[in-house]
Design an enzyme around this catalytic site. Structure first.
Site, short mmCIF file in Angstrom:
data_model
loop_
_atom_site.label_atom_id
_atom_site.label_comp_id
_atom_site.label_asym_id
_atom_site.label_seq_id
_atom_site.Cartn_x
_atom_site.Cartn_y
_atom_site.Cartn_z
N TYR A 1 0.65 -1.31 -0.13
CA TYR A 1 0.06 -0.10 -0.16
C TYR A 1 1.01 1.42 0.20
O TYR A 1 1.73 1.38 0.59
CB TYR A 1 -1.00 -0.13 1.14
CG TYR A 1 -1.47 1.33 1.44
CD1 TYR A 1 -2.91 1.55 0.93
CD2 TYR A 1 -0.86 2.39 2.07
CE1 TYR A 1 -3.47 3.02 1.11
CE2 TYR A 1 -1.76 3.65 2.34
CZ TYR A 1 -2.70 3.77 1.99
OH TYR A 1 -3.32 4.98 1.87
N GLU B 1 -3.43 7.48 -4.07
CA GLU B 1 -3.25 6.01 -3.46
C GLU B 1 -3.10 5.03 -4.26
O GLU B 1 -3.75 5.02 -5.65
CB GLU B 1 -4.47 5.60 -2.82
CG GLU B 1 -4.51 5.98 -1.17
CD GLU B 1 -5.63 5.30 -0.55
OE1 GLU B 1 -5.97 5.53 0.66
OE2 GLU B 1 -6.43 4.64 -1.09
#
Ligand code: GDP
Ligand code: MN
Length: 378
Positions: free
Chosen positions: A101, A189
């Site tokens: 992530y 993201e």
């Protein structure tokens, strides 16, 4: 403002972040053609402005063209958290060794861009954030220095030990930071950033939100806007002089004044209820505004009770009451309404409301409690 994954992937590509090829599709025929064109294992992905598509069944791997068509049939038209899937992305699928992530957002405490990264990327990242927050590194980036090589390496070494991966990650992190700054983003993201079977890093999902107040200087971003049904409603409301924000509760609120509208939502929450919206009808009491507001509330199928809270200051309660009564005469309202009027000419207003057999209460607390009672009795 939010954009779709397919749009974020395009921006990533423009900046040189590795992203597998993809083709946007609106119909099954397009899905079939895209799967043929990509000519290998593909992943069919719902394009909706909400996360958690994978868990909702909106992301499917397909090894053959037939499987891709089948996935397209299942996903197109699917409802994901209230969003209907109108388009899918057919993307080259990769073999994944591991998911990471990476995210950037603005941190008010450090007054800087916060770089977040975790070796526990993928669909469970929200859970990781909850139960194991230490597994997500958070590094504020000095706004004067920007994302230096040193800093990018420092973060990369937290995730990877293989120097080849570190080098690739440094390049991606620097580009991601540049995207964030260049586009006036509020969130960027990649989840997941993956190591493919060939040992290469690739971004296989992208999320970007932007600062609405900066859109005036971001024409290339502004054109990407595809307002959701909720946002279209909010824009339409604005045109009729109403300020409306949809929430996910079940008590529809109609209030005059933004502060009172906020207080009304707080009081509903305080007594254990859940507001369906913020709605400020402003200072005027024109029946048309009330009609527009009622229509707006009733168009939300989650709304089970309507709570009207009016404080008559400049707006007089009897005017509001007339507006309400006129509006309710014209509309077919099938859900219960609770009305609280207070302030200038409240007595006269309440008399008008009572004449029309509409329920009134004496205070905001009572209104909230009554609305909650009605919801719970359904
Ligand atoms: P999200 O659920 O909305 O975040 O959608 P993602 O695009 O992140 O996909 C969800 C999950 O599907 C990922 O975390 C991966 O595990 C899996 N996935 C997505 N694309 C691929 C792919 O190309 N290959 C493989 N093997 N898995 C994929
Ligand atoms: Mn994802």
């Amino acid at each position: 403002m939010k954009i779709h994954e397919y749009q974020a992937r395009q921006i990533f590509r423009q900046y040189g972040i590795p992203v597998p090829d993809d083709i946007l599709c609106h119909t099954i025929e397009e899905v079939e053609k895209a799967a043929r064109e990509l000519n290998r294992m593909v992943v069919v992905k719902a394009q909706v402005l909400v996360g958690g598509r994978g868990k909702a069944g909106g992301v499917k791997l397909a090894k053959t063209v037939e499987a891709a068509v089948d996935a397209g049939q299942k996903i197109l038209g699917m409802d994901i958290k209230g969003y209907t899937v109108e388009k899918v992305l057919v993307a080259d699928a990769v073999e994944i060794q591991k998911e990471y992530y990476v995210g950037l957002t603005i941190d008010r405490n450090t007054k800087s861009v916060l770089f977040m990264a975790s070796a526990e990327g993928g669909v469970e990242i929200e859970e990781v954030a909850k139960v194991n927050p230490d597994a997500i590194f958070k590094i504020p980036i000095d706004p004067d220095l920007g994302m230096t090589d040193f800093m990018a390496r420092k973060i990369a070494f937290k995730l990877f030990s293989d120097i080849n991966l570190v080098k690739q990650a440094v390049d991606i992190f620097k580009k991601l930071y540049k995207i964030f700054i260049d586009t006036d983003a509020s969130i960027v993201e990649i989840n997941p950033l993956v190591i493919t079977d060939g040992g290469k890093l690739a971004a296989i999902d992208g999320k970007m939100n932007f600062d609405d107040n900066a859109l005036y200087r971001q024409p290339n971003i502004e054109v990407l806007n595809e307002p959701t049904e909720d946002e279209k409603k909010e824009l339409a409301a604005k045109e009729s002089g109403l300020t409306y924000i949809r929430l996910d509760g079940n008590i529809g609120c109609m209030v005059n004044g933004a502060g009172l509208a906020m207080a009304s939502m707080d009081v509903i929450k305080h007594f254990g209820g859940s507001p369906a919206n913020f709605l400020d009808i402003g200072g005027s009491s024109s029946p048309q505004k009330v009609i527009d507001a009622m229509n707006l509330l009733m168009s939300d199928k989650n709304v089970k009770v309507i709570m009207i809270n009016i404080f008559g200051g400049i707006t007089r309660c009897d005017d509001v009451a007339k507006g309400l009564v006129t509006a309710l005469d014209q509309l077919k309202v099938e859900i219960p309404i609770v009305i609280r009027l207070s302030g200038t000419n409240a007595e006269e207003g309440l008399r008008i409301i009572k004449e029309h057999n509409l329920p009134t209460v004496g205070s905001l607390s009572e209104a909230a409690k009554e609305a909650i009672r009605l919801v719970n009795s359904l």
